[in-house]
Design a protein around this motif. Structure first.
Motif, PDB file in Angstrom:
ATOM      1  N   GLY A  19       0.867  -1.250  -0.135  1.00 45.51           N
ATOM      2  CA  GLY A  19       0.101  -0.072  -0.104  1.00 45.51           C
ATOM      3  C   GLY A  19       0.751   1.303  -0.145  1.00 45.51           C
ATOM      4  O   GLY A  19       0.624   2.023   0.825  1.00 45.51           O
ATOM      5  N   GLN A  21       2.031   4.850   0.026  1.00 44.42           N
ATOM      6  CA  GLN A  21       1.339   5.938  -0.115  1.00 44.42           C
ATOM      7  C   GLN A  21       2.211   7.205  -0.285  1.00 44.42           C
ATOM      8  O   GLN A  21       3.249   7.339   0.211  1.00 44.42           O
ATOM      9  CB  GLN A  21       0.711   6.234   1.268  1.00 44.42           C
ATOM     10  N   SER A  52      -0.382  -0.142   4.575  1.00 43.76           N
ATOM     11  CA  SER A  52      -2.124   0.418   4.576  1.00 43.76           C
ATOM     12  C   SER A  52      -2.420   0.727   6.000  1.00 43.76           C
ATOM     13  O   SER A  52      -3.528   1.232   6.234  1.00 43.76           O
ATOM     14  CB  SER A  52      -2.942  -0.546   3.952  1.00 43.76           C
ATOM     15  N   CYS A  53      -1.676   0.183   7.039  1.00 41.02           N
ATOM     16  CA  CYS A  53      -1.792   0.404   8.544  1.00 41.02           C
ATOM     17  C   CYS A  53      -1.222   1.545   9.026  1.00 41.02           C
ATOM     18  O   CYS A  53       0.027   1.546   9.215  1.00 41.02           O
ATOM     19  CB  CYS A  53      -1.287  -0.999   9.337  1.00 41.02           C
ATOM     20  N   SER A  54      -1.893   2.708   9.083  1.00 39.93           N
ATOM     21  CA  SER A  54      -1.340   3.932   9.463  1.00 39.93           C
ATOM     22  C   SER A  54      -2.281   4.445  10.573  1.00 39.93           C
ATOM     23  O   SER A  54      -2.837   5.483  10.338  1.00 39.93           O
ATOM     24  CB  SER A  54      -1.386   4.830   8.239  1.00 39.93           C
TER      25      SER A  54
END
Length: 685
Positions: A19, A21, A52-54
């Motif tokens: 993911g 970003q 994706s884990c933010s």
């Protein structure tokens, strides 16, 4: 990375599967348009997290302050291990594993050998890589190195506290000597653990390399130019907090017996075992194990930082170049040097031909030689010069070296930041600080101690016997063991190698305090002690020193350290400013290679050899094999250390003056036009 060079996927930004970003910050759209073709976005000002884990809570740390906090923690633990625990354990390791100061100097230098070998490649490959992930790798290797360094304790068995039975008076010496055979010593494998210590230091060096190259450059990338020196100064000061903690923690751990549980002595009339006994060894290994666990926890925060912090593009676009005007900036920009590993030779030559950079590098290397030498051996110098215990000397050394170094870093960082000094102004500031440090270095001339009376070493046995010979007519029939060092202080205020060499025939114990009587080698007391019965007695331990220069020495040395380290942060900032922007990390890598080759590697070895040269009494076992040194010539030691320090500081001043002479700032018009042209490309490649 792109082009024909070596790819480095392990330390690049997360791939699409995680993911990836990318922010469109203040210069986001322009960056994406101008960036060279690459497998993914060029500008990655991402959130703090893992793919994706933010979590939203982590975004509070996604700024220069959050990164500085994580960087400081890693630097603190690195300092605790490398510059604190290792240095404070040197004296104990020498005695436990039968090593001399030259070999322990080699152990200390092994960290810098690994650092030196890897520094160029790590700084070059990591320039456009994912710098925070390099620091996660750094934390992993530092933790592993700490673990390996502690392993010799677990493999060398229980420490034999001076043999199974201690009979140290003159009458018992004959029977004791009969049991002292050479074969027992020749089978000793303790020397082999030297290689384990070296391996541990090499792993620590691998871990330390990204921290002070890529980690420092990441700070400079993420903050405005006038704030860079303040942030770097705080980071460096925090890195010096580590050795302070290491010295204090290590000093307290040396108060614990090496095997935790005290051994039972067979001479039941005297069971007290304490630090006053020269054979006492402290639990040096506990701190390394604790740091192993703590450092590995820091892998977590560094793995969640993005490749660039939010706002980096705008900050980079607003910076005005102060690169030394020798054409290197144009060459790097025109040829896009640094995109692949095939550019490595040319990139290296550009830096090596920069006279300002090389002058600053040699100056900092000269200072590093002295700083590393004193960091390694200052506790030993205090212990022998002023007659203090190992743990107390280590604590004093830490209280002088570390606060002084941290204070110097912070003061210089604040001054450079507040005064908004130019590159040339920073270098001139360094000349002033180094000159003051040189003047303060003269403390070794007037705050040194003479040699305490030691029978058979610094003076004869009441006019009998010869110097440098422990045997004299008064103890010739005792057949004393040279390998059994157990100093006693006679009533004549002279120190003796052991009760046996003092000719003591008996002893008594009162309130756990042992006193030796009827010592044939001890003459009349120099000061009246009353009854004639006590004129030939001795007590365990070294004689109290008559030298009162310790407070004066510590005061002058503290300020010498402050002014010495006031040049450290300015040196780093000047190096970052005088080279092309795309070579900043690489320039720090080149500096650290020379710093190690010319400074921190030879420093401990040179100081160790100088200290060994001042030895007057070596530990020699039954096989006539030389071990550690027991007694030093104080005046010779002080003179040799001052000579090395003064010579290095003079070299430093000469090369800093040369840097001022060679530096040519870029014309203002060129700097402004470069600022506009690099608004986007500064961090996109």
């Amino acid at each position: 990375m792109k082009g024909g060079g070596i790819e480095n996927p392990a330390f690049e930004a997360p791939g699409a599967v995680l993911g990836r970003q990318c922010y469109s910050g203040p210069a986001g759209s322009g960056a994406d348009a101008a960036a060279p073709a690459a497998p993914g976005p060029g500008l990655e000002e991402g959130p703090c997290g893992w793919g994706s884990c933010s979590p939203r809570a982590l975004q509070l740390c996604n700024n220069p302050q959050g990164y500085l906090a994580a960087y400081s923690l890693l630097a603190i633990f690195q300092g605790i291990v490398v510059n604190g625990l290792v240095n404070i354990s040197i004296s104990t390791i020498e005695k436990r594993y039968e090593l001399n100061s030259s070999l322990t100097g080699l152990i200390s230098a092994s960290y810098d050998i690994a650092f030196c070998v890897l520094s160029l490649f790590v700084s070059y490959l990591g320039e456009r890589g994912h710098k925070p992930r390099w620091l996660a790798f750094s934390a992993f290797m530092l933790g592993l190195g700490s673990l390996v360094f502690s392993l010799p304790h677990f493999g060398s068995g229980k420490y034999q506290y001076g043999g199974s039975k201690l009979e140290d008076t003159c009458q018992a010496a004959e029977t004791t000597f009969a049991n002292a055979t050479c074969s027992a010593s020749t089978n000793s494998s303790l020397h082999k653990y030297l290689y384990v210590f070296i391996l541990g230091q090499l792993l620590l060096g691998v871990g330390g390399t990204p921290l002070y190259t890529l980690g420092t450059a990441f700070i400079d990338d993420s903050v405005p130019k006038h704030m860079s020196s303040l942030y770097i100064g705080i980071g460096y000061a925090m890195s010096l907090l580590g050795p302070a903690i290491g010295y204090v923690l290590g000093g307290q751990l040396l108060n614990i017996y090496i095997d935790i549980q005290m051994p039972k002595r067979q001479d039941t009339t005297y069971t007290k075992v304490d630090q006053d006994d020269p054979r006492w060894l402290g639990a040096w290994w506990i701190g390394f194990l604790a740091c192993f666990f703590a450092i590995w926890l820091l892998i977590i925060p560094f793995s969640c930082f993005p490749k660039h912090l939010p706002g980096t593009a705008k900050i980079q676009a607003e910076k005005v170049s102060e690169t030394h005007d020798d054409g290197s900036q144009v060459l790097v920009q025109a040829n896009n040097i640094g995109q692949s590993f095939k550019d490595f030779p040319m990139a290296l030559m550009i830096l090596l031909r920069n006279p300002v950079l090389m002058s600053l590098i040699i100056a900092s290397s000269s200072e590093a030689l002295v700083a590393t030498g004193f960091a390694t051996f200052l506790p030993k110098f205090i212990e022998n010069q002023f007659g203090k215990t190992s743990s107390f000397s280590a604590t004093l050394g830490g209280l002088v070296l570390i606060p002084g170094a941290a204070l110097g870093q912070i003061i210089s960082g604040v001054l450079v930041s507040k005064c908004k000094m130019s590159c040339k102004g920073i270098i001139k500031f360094m000349i002033c600080t180094c000159s003051v440090a040189l003047i303060l270095n003269t403390v070794f001339l007037f705050a040194k101690c003479g040699n305490e009376p030691f029978a058979g070493v610094s003076e004869t046995y009441n006019g009998t016997g010869t110097l440098y010979n422990l045997t004299a007519p008064c103890n010739a029939n005792c057949k004393c063991l040279r390998s059994m060092y157990y100093p006693v202080c006679g009533s004549d205020e002279v120190q003796y190698f052991s009760p046996c060499f003092a000719g003591c025939a008996s002893y008594s114990v009162n309130n756990m305090k042992k006193t030796y009587h009827n010592c044939s080698c001890i003459g009349k007391a120099k000061r009246g002690r009353g009854s004639e019965d006590f004129l030939s007695e001795a007590v365990p331990g070294k004689c109290p020193t008559q030298c009162n220069f310790l407070p004066l020495f510590l005061t002058f040395f503290f300020f010498a350290v402050v002014f010495t380290f006031m040049a450290t942060t300015p040196t780093t900032v000047a190096i970052l400013r005088c080279v092309p922007d795309k070579q900043r990390s690489f320039a720090l890598g080149v500096q650290l290679v020379f710093l190690r080759l010319l400074g921190t590697i030879p420093g401990p070895i040179l100081f160790g050899v100088a200290i060994d040269k001042s030895c007057t009494l070596w530990d020699i076992n039954e096989c006539e094999i030389k071990g550690a040194c027991w007694v030093y010539d104080n005046e010779r030691m002080a003179f040799m250390l001052m000579s090395i320090s003064a010579a290095c500081k003079i070299i430093t001043i000469i090369f800093v003056v040369m840097a001022v002479y060679f530096y040519k700032p870029p014309p203002l018009t060129k700097a402004l036009s470069r600022k506009t042209s690099e608004q986007i490309s500064a961090i996109c490649t």
